[in-house]
Design an enzyme around this catalytic site. Structure first.
Site, mmCIF file in Angstrom:
data_model
loop_
_atom_site.group_PDB
_atom_site.id
_atom_site.type_symbol
_atom_site.label_atom_id
_atom_site.label_comp_id
_atom_site.label_asym_id
_atom_site.label_seq_id
_atom_site.Cartn_x
_atom_site.Cartn_y
_atom_site.Cartn_z
ATOM 1 N N ARG A 1 13.358 0.149 -9.655
ATOM 2 C CA ARG A 1 14.436 1.079 -9.790
ATOM 3 C C ARG A 1 13.974 2.489 -10.166
ATOM 4 O O ARG A 1 14.650 3.477 -9.897
ATOM 5 C CB ARG A 1 15.375 0.558 -10.885
ATOM 6 C CG ARG A 1 16.187 -0.632 -10.408
ATOM 7 C CD ARG A 1 17.057 -1.192 -11.480
ATOM 8 N NE ARG A 1 16.291 -2.129 -12.289
ATOM 9 C CZ ARG A 1 16.851 -2.839 -13.285
ATOM 10 N NH1 ARG A 1 18.105 -2.660 -13.608
ATOM 11 N NH2 ARG A 1 16.130 -3.711 -13.963
ATOM 12 N N GLY A 2 12.809 2.581 -10.800
ATOM 13 C CA GLY A 2 12.413 3.831 -11.443
ATOM 14 C C GLY A 2 12.345 5.075 -10.569
ATOM 15 O O GLY A 2 12.540 6.180 -11.038
ATOM 16 N N GLU B 1 6.671 6.366 -5.762
ATOM 17 C CA GLU B 1 6.665 5.600 -7.021
ATOM 18 C C GLU B 1 6.936 6.536 -8.199
ATOM 19 O O GLU B 1 6.566 7.720 -8.166
ATOM 20 C CB GLU B 1 5.296 4.911 -7.150
ATOM 21 C CG GLU B 1 5.024 4.171 -8.443
ATOM 22 C CD GLU B 1 5.900 2.945 -8.667
ATOM 23 O OE1 GLU B 1 7.133 3.078 -8.595
ATOM 24 O OE2 GLU B 1 5.335 1.863 -8.958
ATOM 25 N N ASP B 2 7.551 6.011 -9.253
ATOM 26 C CA ASP B 2 7.846 6.832 -10.426
ATOM 27 C C ASP B 2 6.591 7.090 -11.255
ATOM 28 O O ASP B 2 6.254 8.227 -11.560
ATOM 29 C CB ASP B 2 8.946 6.190 -11.290
ATOM 30 C CG ASP B 2 8.639 4.748 -11.687
ATOM 31 O OD1 ASP B 2 7.624 4.187 -11.213
ATOM 32 O OD2 ASP B 2 9.417 4.172 -12.466
ATOM 33 N N ASP C 1 0.560 3.166 -13.782
ATOM 34 C CA ASP C 1 -0.052 2.849 -15.070
ATOM 35 C C ASP C 1 -1.348 2.084 -14.777
ATOM 36 O O ASP C 1 -2.367 2.692 -14.456
ATOM 37 C CB ASP C 1 0.984 2.052 -15.876
ATOM 38 C CG ASP C 1 0.565 1.773 -17.298
ATOM 39 O OD1 ASP C 1 -0.241 2.531 -17.850
ATOM 40 O OD2 ASP C 1 1.049 0.786 -17.880
ATOM 41 N N GLY D 1 -1.761 0.332 -12.175
ATOM 42 C CA GLY D 1 -1.902 0.369 -10.713
ATOM 43 C C GLY D 1 -1.599 -0.972 -10.062
ATOM 44 O O GLY D 1 -1.588 -1.088 -8.837
ATOM 45 N N THR E 1 1.199 -2.853 -9.881
ATOM 46 C CA THR E 1 2.443 -2.912 -9.092
ATOM 47 C C THR E 1 2.251 -2.210 -7.748
ATOM 48 O O THR E 1 2.531 -2.781 -6.684
ATOM 49 C CB THR E 1 3.601 -2.221 -9.857
ATOM 50 O OG1 THR E 1 3.630 -2.727 -11.182
ATOM 51 C CG2 THR E 1 4.933 -2.455 -9.183
ATOM 52 N N LEU E 2 1.779 -0.984 -7.814
ATOM 53 C CA LEU E 2 1.644 -0.187 -6.601
ATOM 54 C C LEU E 2 0.624 -0.797 -5.645
ATOM 55 O O LEU E 2 0.827 -0.805 -4.429
ATOM 56 C CB LEU E 2 1.234 1.237 -6.999
ATOM 57 C CG LEU E 2 1.304 2.282 -5.920
ATOM 58 C CD1 LEU E 2 2.673 2.320 -5.275
ATOM 59 C CD2 LEU E 2 0.985 3.649 -6.502
ATOM 60 N N PHE F 1 4.219 6.221 -23.697
ATOM 61 C CA PHE F 1 5.344 5.642 -22.980
ATOM 62 C C PHE F 1 6.424 6.709 -22.821
ATOM 63 O O PHE F 1 6.878 7.299 -23.794
ATOM 64 C CB PHE F 1 5.899 4.427 -23.725
ATOM 65 C CG PHE F 1 6.849 3.627 -22.877
ATOM 66 C CD1 PHE F 1 6.370 2.657 -22.001
ATOM 67 C CD2 PHE F 1 8.217 3.864 -22.937
ATOM 68 C CE1 PHE F 1 7.244 1.933 -21.196
ATOM 69 C CE2 PHE F 1 9.097 3.135 -22.137
ATOM 70 C CZ PHE F 1 8.609 2.178 -21.271
ATOM 71 N N ARG G 1 17.439 6.324 -18.249
ATOM 72 C CA ARG G 1 17.096 6.728 -16.873
ATOM 73 C C ARG G 1 17.780 8.036 -16.489
ATOM 74 O O ARG G 1 17.295 8.790 -15.657
ATOM 75 C CB ARG G 1 17.541 5.647 -15.876
ATOM 76 C CG ARG G 1 16.751 4.358 -15.954
ATOM 77 C CD ARG G 1 17.082 3.498 -14.743
ATOM 78 N NE ARG G 1 16.688 2.110 -14.916
ATOM 79 C CZ ARG G 1 15.485 1.621 -14.640
ATOM 80 N NH1 ARG G 1 14.540 2.422 -14.209
ATOM 81 N NH2 ARG G 1 15.222 0.343 -14.810
#
Ligand code: 5GP
Length: 173
Positions: free
Chosen positions: A40-41, A95-96, A99, A101, A103-104, A148, A161
């Site tokens: 969602r980010g 991508e938002d 971190d 890497g 996920t991406l 964070f 968000r």
């Protein structure tokens, strides 16, 4: 829980988004751009970015979440995948924040299996020092230290968000 002062203001974000959009518009001249937002980010970044890109494009999404088991292993679950046929598309993953890497990298490999005409990545924020998997970023908004952050689409527990800027978030003062 504390949301700190903006580390990137609305104006700074808008300026950087315009710069990225300019580079992308130049690079994708005459191509068949498919912008794929990772939800969602990335929803806010994607919507600002595509409005500033001047070449024709189509939009699709991937919905993914990663679950950390240990610091260096993450399991990525994809809940929704692109519906567009990507064979004749120049795909730009949006991508938002990157971190570790993990996920991406997972989404990139999955996309490559679909054999797009080309594949590039645009990430709004990059926490370079945290990287575990080396994933190539073609366009980056800002590099940030290991903090964070929330806002501009990024959440803590699905909140914050809607903040129009990026701020450091701490659970306690
Ligand atoms: P990675 O797989 O690169 O470790 O993690 C990427 C995902 O973790 C991002 O898409 C985002 O959902 C989450 N994430 C990583 N760092 C932050 C952060 O500083 N703030 C927020 N809100 N999410 C983060």
């Amino acid at each position: 829980m504390v949301v700190g002062k903006p580390i990137f203001t609305v104006e700074q974000i808008q300026q950087r988004v315009r710069e990225l959009a300019e580079m992308i518009s130049k690079d994708y001249e005459g191509k068949n751009l498919l912008a794929v937002g990772i939800l969602r980010g990335a929803f806010m970044f994607l919507s600002d970015l595509v409005r500033a890109i001047k070449v024709p494009l189509t939009v699709d999404f991937v919905i993914a979440a990663s679950y950390m088991k240990e610091a260096t292993t993450g399991e990525v679950k994809v809940y929704y995948d692109v519906r567009e046929d990507v064979n004749d598309k120049d795909v730009l993953l949006i991508e938002d924040i990157v971190d570790t890497g993990i996920t991406l990298n997972h989404i990139r490999e999955r996309m490559l299996q679909k054999r797009p005409r080309s594949l590039k990545i645009c990430a709004f924020l990059d926490k370079k020092e945290r990287r575990v998997v080396d994933v190539p970023l073609d366009y980056t908004g800002f590099e940030i230290p290991n903090e964070f952050v929330v806002g501009y689409g990024l959440d803590y527990d699905n909140r914050y968000r809607n903040l129009p800027y990026i701020a450091v978030f701490r659970k306690s003062v």
